[in-house]
Design a protein around this motif. Structure first.
Motif, PDB file in Angstrom:
ATOM      1  N   LYS A  82      35.284   4.939  42.566  1.00  0.00           N
ATOM      2  CA  LYS A  82      35.140   3.727  43.386  1.00  0.00           C
ATOM      3  C   LYS A  82      34.047   3.883  44.445  1.00  0.00           C
ATOM      4  CE  LYS A  82      36.254  -0.344  45.031  1.00  0.00           C
ATOM      5  NZ  LYS A  82      35.946  -1.568  44.247  1.00  0.00           N
ATOM      6  N   VAL A  83      33.969   5.068  45.072  1.00  0.00           N
ATOM      7  CA  VAL A  83      33.076   5.215  46.241  1.00  0.00           C
ATOM      8  C   VAL A  83      31.693   5.787  45.906  1.00  0.00           C
ATOM      9  CG1 VAL A  83      34.989   5.404  47.886  1.00  0.00           C
ATOM     10  CG2 VAL A  83      33.995   7.501  46.910  1.00  0.00           C
ATOM     11  N   THR A  84      31.490   6.334  44.701  1.00  0.00           N
ATOM     12  CA  THR A  84      30.171   6.885  44.354  1.00  0.00           C
ATOM     13  C   THR A  84      29.515   6.072  43.247  1.00  0.00           C
ATOM     14  OG1 THR A  84      30.969   8.429  42.636  1.00  0.00           O
ATOM     15  CG2 THR A  84      30.970   9.222  44.921  1.00  0.00           C
ATOM     16  N   THR A  85      28.177   6.158  43.173  1.00  0.00           N
ATOM     17  CA  THR A  85      27.431   5.374  42.184  1.00  0.00           C
ATOM     18  C   THR A  85      27.371   6.043  40.822  1.00  0.00           C
ATOM     19  OG1 THR A  85      25.377   6.438  42.935  1.00  0.00           O
ATOM     20  CG2 THR A  85      25.931   4.295  43.904  1.00  0.00           C
ATOM     21  N   ASN A  86      27.383   7.386  40.772  1.00  0.00           N
ATOM     22  CA  ASN A  86      27.296   8.083  39.499  1.00  0.00           C
ATOM     23  C   ASN A  86      28.657   8.055  38.795  1.00  0.00           C
ATOM     24  OD1 ASN A  86      26.119   9.592  37.420  1.00  0.00           O
ATOM     25  ND2 ASN A  86      25.063  10.963  38.840  1.00  0.00           N
ATOM     26  N   ASN A  94      40.852   4.955  49.914  1.00  0.00           N
ATOM     27  CA  ASN A  94      41.845   5.808  49.253  1.00  0.00           C
ATOM     28  C   ASN A  94      43.198   5.111  49.110  1.00  0.00           C
ATOM     29  OD1 ASN A  94      43.051   7.935  48.005  1.00  0.00           O
ATOM     30  ND2 ASN A  94      43.253   9.204  49.838  1.00  0.00           N
ATOM     31  N   SER A  95      43.183   4.048  48.319  1.00  0.00           N
ATOM     32  CA  SER A  95      44.451   3.387  47.965  1.00  0.00           C
ATOM     33  C   SER A  95      45.027   4.046  46.711  1.00  0.00           C
ATOM     34  CB  SER A  95      44.205   1.904  47.697  1.00  0.00           C
ATOM     35  OG  SER A  95      43.231   1.756  46.674  1.00  0.00           O
ATOM     36  N   PHE A  96      44.346   5.104  46.221  1.00  0.00           N
ATOM     37  CA  PHE A  96      44.738   5.765  44.972  1.00  0.00           C
ATOM     38  C   PHE A  96      45.684   6.943  45.208  1.00  0.00           C
ATOM     39  CE2 PHE A  96      40.463   3.996  44.540  1.00  0.00           C
ATOM     40  CZ  PHE A  96      40.638   3.144  43.456  1.00  0.00           C
TER      41      PHE A  96
END
Length: 358
Positions: A67-71, A127-129
């Motif tokens: 979710k937070v990174t592009t790669n 970080n809802s995971f």
């Protein structure tokens, strides 16, 4: 100001200390040019313990990083590392970083020193995971051994077969009697080599062991100034200069770490930029006359109209000419374009070139 675990060692070696990213860091020892050539031709050793380290693990760890990174984190196997960035909600970059996959549901993330708190806050808000996050930045040290002889030097101190660790791969092993060292075939110089991560209490022991092992190969300690000239010759982006909260990875030439086969922050913005094209781009340029470009110098066209801004610049020790990175407006980001750098009210000719410079 914070100090790394090796601060006293740098002072004893006569390093010039400067404030950097909230730390007192060595900017140079014997001199930038000597340190630069040592890394390109033999080996150099850097204390980069100011960098930040997070562990992200447990169920949801991969989903959070996706979710937070592009790669695409799905491409990572155990023992592999990946260059990536954290996009913000407006299509800019919170930071660039390296993600290491230690095991299934266990990741190690290395971020820039100036962005540790910002990155932590940014990741945690997504970080809802239910992933477990640990900020180990204050407990860990990092030494980079860079240059063509780096592998031979480090090999003297470990039973790990370094030749079996490909670029952007890593393993965990023993170095100079210190266990649980992360040994990574990565670096920021473009000269090859390794980076090792370990607990602070082992920093002096490992620095001294590496210093002794590197003597026969001509390895010398290097500071942040040589690190900057080395990365710039290879066209590597520096956060705060070439990328920041207002630049997109597409504009910065980081489309190769922006993968659209998953969902992530600002995906729609970047997809539109990729499809429609961007109005400015980060390019490399070489001065056509004797001059040194610097951060924030204006870039102009032949008529003197401002078309961009220099983000990084230096005199290349290898090429002996002024080189730099700049964001320039379309159509000047084509290779071969003639541009001018405004230096003290004079417009000095430069040419857009393909990266890397060296």
């Amino acid at each position: 100001m914070k100090k790394t675990a090796l601060f006293d060692k740098h002072v004893s070696l006569g390093a010039k200390i400067v404030p950097f990213a909230g730390f007192e860091m060595p900017v140079q020892y014997s001199g930038v040019t000597e340190e630069h050539f040592a890394v390109r031709e033999k080996a150099g050793m850097f204390d980069v313990s100011h960098m930040g380290q997070f562990f992200i693990e447990g169920p949801g760890s991969k989903e959070l990083l996706q979710k937070v990174t592009t790669n695409n984190v799905d491409a990572l196997e155990n023992g592999k590392a990946q260059y990536s960035c954290l996009p913000n909600e407006k299509g800019g970059i919170v930071d660039d970083l390296i993600v290491y996959k230690i095991a299934d549901e266990k990741y190690f993330v290395v971020v820039n020193a100036s962005n540790i708190d910002k990155d932590w806050d940014h990741i945690i808000q997504y970080n809802s995971f239910g992933a477990k996050m640990t900020n180990a930045s204050d407990e860990m040290s990092l030494i980079a051994i860079q240059g063509p002889e780096a592998g031979k030097i480090l090999q003297k101190l470990t039973d790990v077969q370094l030749s079996e660790i490909p670029y952007y791969n890593f393993t965990i092993g023993s170095v100079a009697g210190v266990d649980q060292v992360i040994i990574s075939n990565t670096g920021y110089t473009g000269a090859g080599g390794f980076e090792i991560y370990f607990n602070n209490e082992n920093a002096v022991q490992l620095w001294d062991a590496l210093t002794e092992a590197g003597e026969e190969f001509g390895m010398i300690p290097c500071g942040l100034a040589a690190r900057d000239t080395l990365r710039l010759e290879k066209g590597f982006c520096l956060y705060g200069n070439d990328i920041d909260d207002t630049t997109s990875p597409i504009e910065a030439g980081l489309g190769w770490i922006t993968k659209f086969d998953k969902d992530f922050v600002s995906k729609e913005i970047f997809a539109k930029q990729k499809e429609d094209g961007v109005s400015r781009k980060l390019v490399g340029f070489e001065m056509q006359e004797k001059a040194i470009p610097r951060h924030d110098y204006e870039v102009v066209d032949a008529e003197g109209n401002i078309i961009g801004k220099v983000t990084s610049g230096t005199m290349s020790p290898m090429k002996k000419i002024g080189v730099g990175l700049a964001y320039v407006a379309k159509p000047y980001f084509k290779v071969g374009s003639d541009i001018f750098i405004r230096i003290r009210n004079k417009d000095i000719p430069a040419k857009v070139v393909k990266l890397p410079f060296v």
